[in-house]
Motif scaffolding. Structure first.
Motif, PDB file in Angstrom:
ATOM      1  N   ARG A 113       0.831  -1.210   0.000  1.00 45.33           N
ATOM      2  CA  ARG A 113       0.000   0.000   0.000  1.00 45.33           C
ATOM      3  C   ARG A 113       0.867   1.263   0.000  1.00 45.33           C
ATOM      4  O   ARG A 113       0.607   2.211  -0.743  1.00 45.33           O
ATOM      5  N   LEU A 114       1.886   1.268   0.849  1.00 41.59           N
ATOM      6  CA  LEU A 114       2.765   2.440   0.924  1.00 41.59           C
ATOM      7  C   LEU A 114       3.451   2.705  -0.416  1.00 41.59           C
ATOM      8  O   LEU A 114       3.588   3.860  -0.849  1.00 41.59           O
ATOM      9  N   LEU A 115       3.907   1.648  -1.056  1.00 46.36           N
ATOM     10  CA  LEU A 115       4.692   1.795  -2.282  1.00 46.36           C
ATOM     11  C   LEU A 115       3.809   2.009  -3.518  1.00 46.36           C
ATOM     12  O   LEU A 115       4.318   2.386  -4.581  1.00 46.36           O
ATOM     13  N   SER A 116       2.523   1.777  -3.383  1.00 48.57           N
ATOM     14  CA  SER A 116       1.596   2.000  -4.492  1.00 48.57           C
ATOM     15  C   SER A 116       1.120   3.434  -4.521  1.00 48.57           C
ATOM     16  O   SER A 116       0.558   3.902  -5.548  1.00 48.57           O
ATOM     17  N   ALA A 117       1.300   4.147  -3.438  1.00 53.93           N
ATOM     18  CA  ALA A 117       0.770   5.516  -3.336  1.00 53.93           C
ATOM     19  C   ALA A 117       1.575   6.480  -4.199  1.00 53.93           C
ATOM     20  O   ALA A 117       2.767   6.316  -4.393  1.00 53.93           O
TER      21      ALA A 117
END
Length: 349
Positions: free
Chosen positions: A345-349
């Motif tokens: 989730r963090l890296l998709s933002a």
């Protein structure tokens, strides 16, 4: 920091009705590993998972660093009464708990039984291999990852590698998850030294004799595996280019007295010590996310190191997630149900 709350059931054995991602095998001929003293192969396999319905383009890239005695491809093997990592991720993505991500499983196994994923004149320049050779090969082929979209995770030795890479290479990695990683070296390594010395005494105090006899087999004991681990750590943190396989211990072979100069070389690589450096704190503060966790009855005493590191991170105002869970060091892959969705989730933002 808000944490994801998985809603899907955690299966002891994988459900077989989730859409399955694809596995690709890459072979990387490494220049970085050419000078290793162990005679280990320099051509390395990396298994790459791409989620169902994707070709990898634009997705985050997560790198799985496995624990001592394992290699990355072991995490894609069939698993009894449970899931391997691709099956786990298939389930998490299908349920909506995890954003799609490419995951790499590099083979970093060595003659000494494992890897701490840092550069060593004995084991080889593994830090450089991962960053300078593996990442470009994967990202060039699949169009994933890149600046701001790379994460590293692992357990035990892999947790150690993940933490140290985050501390030293925040320009490469943007998120890291350390599951039960090696730290507080005096608690997790020194207790094994008397056992190692007794094993070496039976071989006339010869590290070469112990290693060559170990390799002859036809089987090995759990006790000998712990001795091998002590030798591997010595070759990692304080290698001697003139010694057999680069191994010299940080203690006197007769009295087990600590050799302070050698032990100081080990401590330079202890995350609990490394975190006191200003540049390390700056690197950790620049991450999108840092996760640190350990079982509260970890049999290798790693929970005490995790607590120490957590307190130092808090004192330095480094944002991070810290969790202790009710378990020991063994069979804790289920913890990925928390960390992998968080990281993706963090890296998709």
């Amino acid at each position: 920091m808000a944490l994801p709350t998985p809603t899907s059931e955690i299966f002891m054995r994988s459900s077989h009705d989730h859409p399955k991602g694809t596995l690709h095998n890459l072979s990387i001929q490494s220049d970085c590993l050419q000078s290793n003293l162990l005679g280990d192969p320099t051509e390395r396999e990396v298994v790459v998972y791409v989620p169902h319905g994707h070709d990898g383009q634009g997705l985050p890239l997560l790198v799985d660093l496995v624990g001592f005695t394992a290699g990355g491809p072991a995490h894609v093997n069939w698993k009894n009464f449970g899931e391997n990592v691709p099956e786990r991720v298939d389930r998490l993505i299908a349920s909506g708990d995890m954003d799609p991500a490419v995951i790499a499983f590099p083979d970093c196994f060595t003659r000494l039984g494992g890897n701490q994923y840092i550069n060593s004149v004995a084991l080889g320049a593994w830090e450089d291999f991962l960053i300078k050779e593996m990442l470009p090969a994967i990202e060039g082929q699949f169009g994933c990852g890149g600046v701001g979209k790379r994460g590293v995770f692992g357990k035990s030795s892999g947790g150690y590698g993940s933490m140290v890479h985050a501390m030293l290479h925040a320009d490469v990695w943007s998120a890291a998850a350390c599951h039960s990683g090696d730290m507080a070296f005096e608690l997790c390594y020194l207790p094994d030294m008397p056992t190692a010395l007794r094993a070496l005494a039976a071989k006339d105090h010869s590290i070469e004799a112990f290693l060559t006899d170990f390799e002859k087999g036809p089987k090995f004991s759990g006790k000998d595996m712990h001795v091998l681990m002590s030798l591997a750590m010595a070759a990692t943190y304080d290698p001697d280019p003139d010694a057999f396989c680069g191994v010299r211990l940080p203690v006197d072979l007769e009295t087990c007295s600590l050799i302070e100069e050698r032990w100081a070389n080990w401590l330079k690589w202890d995350p609990v010590v490394m975190v006191e450096r200003a540049e390390v704190i700056d690197n950790l503060k620049s991450l999108k996310g840092l996760w640190l966790e350990c079982g509260d009855v970890d049999q290798y005493n790693l929970v005490y190191g995790a607590r120490r590191l957590h307190k130092k991170l808090e004192a330095a105002d480094v944002p991070h997630v810290y969790e202790e869970f009710s378990d020991n060091h063994s069979s804790i892959d289920y913890r990925m149900d928390q960390t992998l969705p968080w990281m993706a989730r963090l890296l998709s933002a």
